[in-house]
Design an enzyme around this catalytic site. Structure first.
Site, mmCIF file in Angstrom:
data_model
loop_
_atom_site.group_PDB
_atom_site.id
_atom_site.type_symbol
_atom_site.label_atom_id
_atom_site.label_comp_id
_atom_site.label_asym_id
_atom_site.label_seq_id
_atom_site.Cartn_x
_atom_site.Cartn_y
_atom_site.Cartn_z
ATOM 1 N N ARG A 32 -33.791 -33.208 -22.315
ATOM 2 C CA ARG A 32 -33.925 -33.512 -23.757
ATOM 3 C C ARG A 32 -35.371 -33.934 -23.838
ATOM 4 O O ARG A 32 -35.734 -34.727 -24.787
ATOM 5 C CB ARG A 32 -32.801 -34.401 -23.921
ATOM 6 C CG ARG A 32 -31.649 -34.526 -23.947
ATOM 7 C CD ARG A 32 -31.423 -34.190 -25.682
ATOM 8 N NE ARG A 32 -29.548 -33.367 -25.356
ATOM 9 C CZ ARG A 32 -28.596 -34.159 -26.315
ATOM 10 N NH1 ARG A 32 -29.352 -35.832 -27.057
ATOM 11 N NH2 ARG A 32 -27.284 -34.099 -26.401
ATOM 12 N N ARG A 36 -36.339 -37.248 -30.281
ATOM 13 C CA ARG A 36 -36.647 -38.764 -30.538
ATOM 14 C C ARG A 36 -37.500 -39.711 -30.704
ATOM 15 O O ARG A 36 -38.110 -40.136 -31.277
ATOM 16 C CB ARG A 36 -35.222 -38.827 -31.578
ATOM 17 C CG ARG A 36 -34.393 -38.159 -32.529
ATOM 18 C CD ARG A 36 -33.308 -39.060 -32.854
ATOM 19 N NE ARG A 36 -32.312 -39.129 -31.519
ATOM 20 C CZ ARG A 36 -31.209 -39.127 -31.240
ATOM 21 N NH1 ARG A 36 -30.708 -39.948 -31.704
ATOM 22 N NH2 ARG A 36 -30.134 -39.192 -30.036
ATOM 23 N N ARG A 45 -37.304 -33.882 -38.486
ATOM 24 C CA ARG A 45 -36.100 -34.112 -38.718
ATOM 25 C C ARG A 45 -35.725 -35.526 -39.870
ATOM 26 O O ARG A 45 -34.679 -34.667 -40.751
ATOM 27 C CB ARG A 45 -35.642 -35.568 -37.543
ATOM 28 C CG ARG A 45 -34.425 -36.013 -37.165
ATOM 29 C CD ARG A 45 -34.579 -36.778 -36.104
ATOM 30 N NE ARG A 45 -33.353 -37.178 -35.738
ATOM 31 C CZ ARG A 45 -32.174 -38.398 -35.948
ATOM 32 N NH1 ARG A 45 -33.494 -39.474 -37.039
ATOM 33 N NH2 ARG A 45 -31.343 -38.734 -35.971
ATOM 34 N N ASP A 81 -28.467 -26.578 -28.887
ATOM 35 C CA ASP A 81 -27.335 -27.548 -28.570
ATOM 36 C C ASP A 81 -25.942 -26.867 -28.148
ATOM 37 O O ASP A 81 -26.098 -25.778 -28.310
ATOM 38 C CB ASP A 81 -26.670 -28.184 -30.194
ATOM 39 C CG ASP A 81 -25.941 -29.384 -29.271
ATOM 40 O OD1 ASP A 81 -27.183 -30.676 -29.699
ATOM 41 O OD2 ASP A 81 -24.623 -29.722 -29.353
ATOM 42 N N TYR A 158 -15.135 -32.194 -26.050
ATOM 43 C CA TYR A 158 -15.797 -32.454 -27.610
ATOM 44 C C TYR A 158 -14.504 -31.556 -28.905
ATOM 45 O O TYR A 158 -14.262 -31.909 -29.532
ATOM 46 C CB TYR A 158 -17.053 -31.643 -28.272
ATOM 47 C CG TYR A 158 -17.874 -32.916 -27.545
ATOM 48 C CD1 TYR A 158 -18.437 -33.832 -27.730
ATOM 49 C CD2 TYR A 158 -18.592 -32.652 -26.198
ATOM 50 C CE1 TYR A 158 -18.907 -34.469 -27.927
ATOM 51 C CE2 TYR A 158 -19.386 -33.073 -25.794
ATOM 52 C CZ TYR A 158 -19.902 -35.135 -26.626
ATOM 53 O OH TYR A 158 -21.231 -35.205 -26.092
HETATM 54 O O1 CP3 Z 1 -33.636 -30.108 -23.472
HETATM 55 C C1 CP3 Z 1 -33.823 -30.083 -24.845
HETATM 56 O O2 CP3 Z 1 -35.342 -30.900 -25.237
HETATM 57 C C2 CP3 Z 1 -32.891 -29.157 -25.412
HETATM 58 C C3 CP3 Z 1 -32.309 -29.065 -26.828
HETATM 59 C C4 CP3 Z 1 -30.667 -29.944 -26.393
HETATM 60 C C5 CP3 Z 1 -30.381 -30.742 -27.199
HETATM 61 N N1 CP3 Z 1 -28.785 -31.001 -27.147
HETATM 62 C C6 CP3 Z 1 -31.169 -31.249 -28.740
HETATM 63 C C7 CP3 Z 1 -30.221 -32.199 -29.340
HETATM 64 C C8 CP3 Z 1 -29.706 -29.943 -25.319
HETATM 65 C C9 CP3 Z 1 -30.510 -29.110 -24.086
HETATM 66 C C10 CP3 Z 1 -28.564 -30.873 -25.791
HETATM 67 C C11 CP3 Z 1 -27.266 -31.156 -24.838
HETATM 68 C C12 CP3 Z 1 -26.632 -31.467 -25.272
HETATM 69 N N2 CP3 Z 1 -26.020 -31.108 -26.517
HETATM 70 C C13 CP3 Z 1 -25.077 -31.666 -23.945
HETATM 71 C C14 CP3 Z 1 -25.719 -32.033 -23.173
HETATM 72 C C15 CP3 Z 1 -27.223 -32.987 -21.993
HETATM 73 C C16 CP3 Z 1 -26.450 -34.386 -22.387
HETATM 74 O O3 CP3 Z 1 -27.190 -34.993 -22.980
HETATM 75 O O4 CP3 Z 1 -25.328 -34.840 -21.537
HETATM 76 C C17 CP3 Z 1 -24.823 -32.549 -25.109
HETATM 77 C C18 CP3 Z 1 -23.252 -33.543 -24.217
HETATM 78 C C19 CP3 Z 1 -25.096 -32.154 -26.537
HETATM 79 C C20 CP3 Z 1 -24.318 -32.532 -27.571
HETATM 80 C C21 CP3 Z 1 -24.994 -33.422 -28.316
HETATM 81 N N3 CP3 Z 1 -25.560 -33.268 -29.317
HETATM 82 C C22 CP3 Z 1 -24.753 -34.835 -28.731
HETATM 83 C C23 CP3 Z 1 -23.701 -35.854 -27.988
HETATM 84 C C24 CP3 Z 1 -25.611 -35.664 -29.798
HETATM 85 C C25 CP3 Z 1 -25.342 -36.542 -30.699
HETATM 86 C C26 CP3 Z 1 -26.155 -37.974 -29.436
HETATM 87 C C27 CP3 Z 1 -27.918 -37.760 -29.453
HETATM 88 O O5 CP3 Z 1 -28.224 -37.598 -28.716
HETATM 89 O O6 CP3 Z 1 -27.916 -37.864 -30.802
HETATM 90 C C28 CP3 Z 1 -26.637 -34.592 -30.348
HETATM 91 C C29 CP3 Z 1 -27.703 -34.411 -30.426
HETATM 92 C C30 CP3 Z 1 -29.054 -33.685 -29.961
HETATM 93 N N4 CP3 Z 1 -29.274 -32.710 -29.787
HETATM 94 C C31 CP3 Z 1 -29.988 -33.800 -30.403
HETATM 95 C C32 CP3 Z 1 -31.417 -33.259 -29.795
HETATM 96 C C33 CP3 Z 1 -32.789 -33.168 -29.494
HETATM 97 C C34 CP3 Z 1 -30.683 -35.473 -31.241
HETATM 98 C C35 CP3 Z 1 -29.904 -35.325 -33.140
HETATM 99 C C36 CP3 Z 1 -30.928 -35.864 -33.757
HETATM 100 O O7 CP3 Z 1 -30.422 -36.711 -34.264
HETATM 101 O O8 CP3 Z 1 -32.365 -35.210 -33.739
#
Ligand code: CP3
Length: 349
Positions: A32, A36, A45, A81, A158
């Site tokens: 990640r 943020r 964003r 994602d 999910y």
């Molecule tokens: O790693 C990176 O920089 C690449 C981008 C990436 C995102 N999601 C962007 C994202 C990757 C590899 C993921 C994978 C992902 N997405 C997983 C597996 C990794 C982990 O953290 O366990 C999971 C479970 C998800 C599902 C997901 N996406 C959730 C549960 C959430 C909300 C929680 C959160 O962190 O806000 C997201 C949103 C998300 N995916 C964000 C980002 C940068 C945040 C969104 C935002 O508010 O801008």
């Protein structure tokens, strides 16, 4: 492997560590790393919704490169994602700021489950492939680009639960009540993931990571029955680049994953000690991880000490420095930088 004519790679530390080659120091990237905690991410964003950012190749490319410009880690991971695959299977996914993902039509009945069909995944998710190809060009060979997908068990969580959860008890209850229907969903997810990752590789991904973020919710027996076979089939069918399997919370499965999954590397969460992981995996597979993400909130001096100690314990060979899970949103950028810089300045004693 991809047929595109991409610029030559200038920093191949990450790919060499995946192959188990001798390296001057371990490579580093952060799960990640685009997110943020970066002010430049927050700017975009405010302007675009989450899936606008994911579905617009120019935005996904820009966001992927933000942490590369800011922190100069040794690999980039495409901004996207894991929930793109459920979307391609007909699940409506909204990303609600402050709450996370919410599905409009989760799987609730056996009929819902049996109607899941993996068809034309690369076509439906062409914007991810376009983002990868564009990002490979824009990176101009600075660092390799990682593609990724969610593992079937985590996606199933999910798709059935309909939202994030600490326990995913709806998903587990569905699994135990309707094993046949669940097996069908897992099969479709496995097929979807194989064609998705192979398409990412054709588009230019130089390594791929499978995220099984919720593997640790399963008992060892259930993990072996429901999650592991999918990981093994995906790893056997995704060709041309190294694969990293990050199955969070399954310390008990490290040995099996190391000897049976066919992965080039295993991602580790922060509850596993380097010594335990090396012993269980026999020293013949690259390990990636496993800095406690919350340790990035400690004072910089402590981050530096803890990071050096982590490298010392894993050793520099067959090791990729990373966090044990995604970076937390409130980590100060200079703390993330201290982590990356400590690894980049590491000298073998
Ligand atoms: O790693 C990176 O920089 C690449 C981008 C990436 C995102 N999601 C962007 C994202 C990757 C590899 C993921 C994978 C992902 N997405 C997983 C597996 C990794 C982990 O953290 O366990 C999971 C479970 C998800 C599902 C997901 N996406 C959730 C549960 C959430 C909300 C929680 C959160 O962190 O806000 C997201 C949103 C998300 N995916 C964000 C980002 C940068 C945040 C969104 C935002 O508010 O801008």
């Amino acid at each position: 492997m991809s047929n595109h004519n991409f610029p030559a790679l200038k920093n191949d530390l990450f790919l060499r560590a995946l192959k188990g080659e001798e390296v001057e120091r371990p490579p580093v990237w952060m799960m990640r790393q685009a997110g943020r905690y970066l002010p430049q991410y927050m700017e975009l964003r405010h302007k675009y919704s989450f899936f606008e950012r994911v579905e617009t190749p120019e935005l996904a490319c820009e966001i992927t490169i933000q942490p590369i410009d800011e922190l100069e880690p040794d690999a980039a991971i495409i901004f996207s994602d894991i929930l793109t695959v459920p979307q391609a299977l007909g699940i409506d996914v909204q990303m609600i700021p402050g709450k996370g993902p919410v599905m409009g039509n989760p799987i609730q009945t056996e009929d819902d489950a049996f109607s899941v069909l993996a068809e034309n995944i690369p076509e439906k998710l062409h914007y991810v492939m376009d983002a990868i190809t564009l990002t490979r060009r824009e990176l101009n060979g600075r660092v390799p680009l990682i593609g990724f997908a969610g593992a079937p068990w985590t996606l199933f969580c999910y798709m059935v639960e309909g939202e994030g959860s600490k326990t995913f008890d709806k998903a587990k209850s569905f699994l135990y009540q309707y094993p046949e229907a669940s097996r069908h969903v897992m099969r479709e997810l496995t097929n979807a993931t194989i064609s998705y990752l192979n398409a990412q590789i054709d588009a230019g991904a130089q390594a791929v990571q499978l995220f099984d973020s919720w593997a640790g919710l399963l008992s060892p027996e259930d993990f072996n029955e429901w999650a592991l076979p999918c990981l093994m089939e995906i790893s056997a069918s995704v060709k041309g680049v190294p694969m990293i399997i990050f199955a969070k919370g399954v310390w008990y499965a490290l040995e099996r994953l190391a000897y049976k999954s066919g992965a080039a590397a295993l991602g580790l969460d922060w509850t596993i000690s380097p010594e335990f992981a090396r012993e269980k995996t026999g020293g013949n597979i690259t390990l990636q991880g496993n800095f406690d993400p919350s340790h990035l909130l400690a004072p910089i001096k402590e981050i530096e000490q803890k990071t050096r100690r982590m490298i010392h314990r894993f050793g520099t060979r067959r090791y990729i420095a990373n966090l044990g899970h995604g970076i937390l949103p409130h980590v100060p950028v200079d703390h993330a930088r201290a982590f990356v810089d400590t690894i980049k300045n590491y000298k073998q004693e």
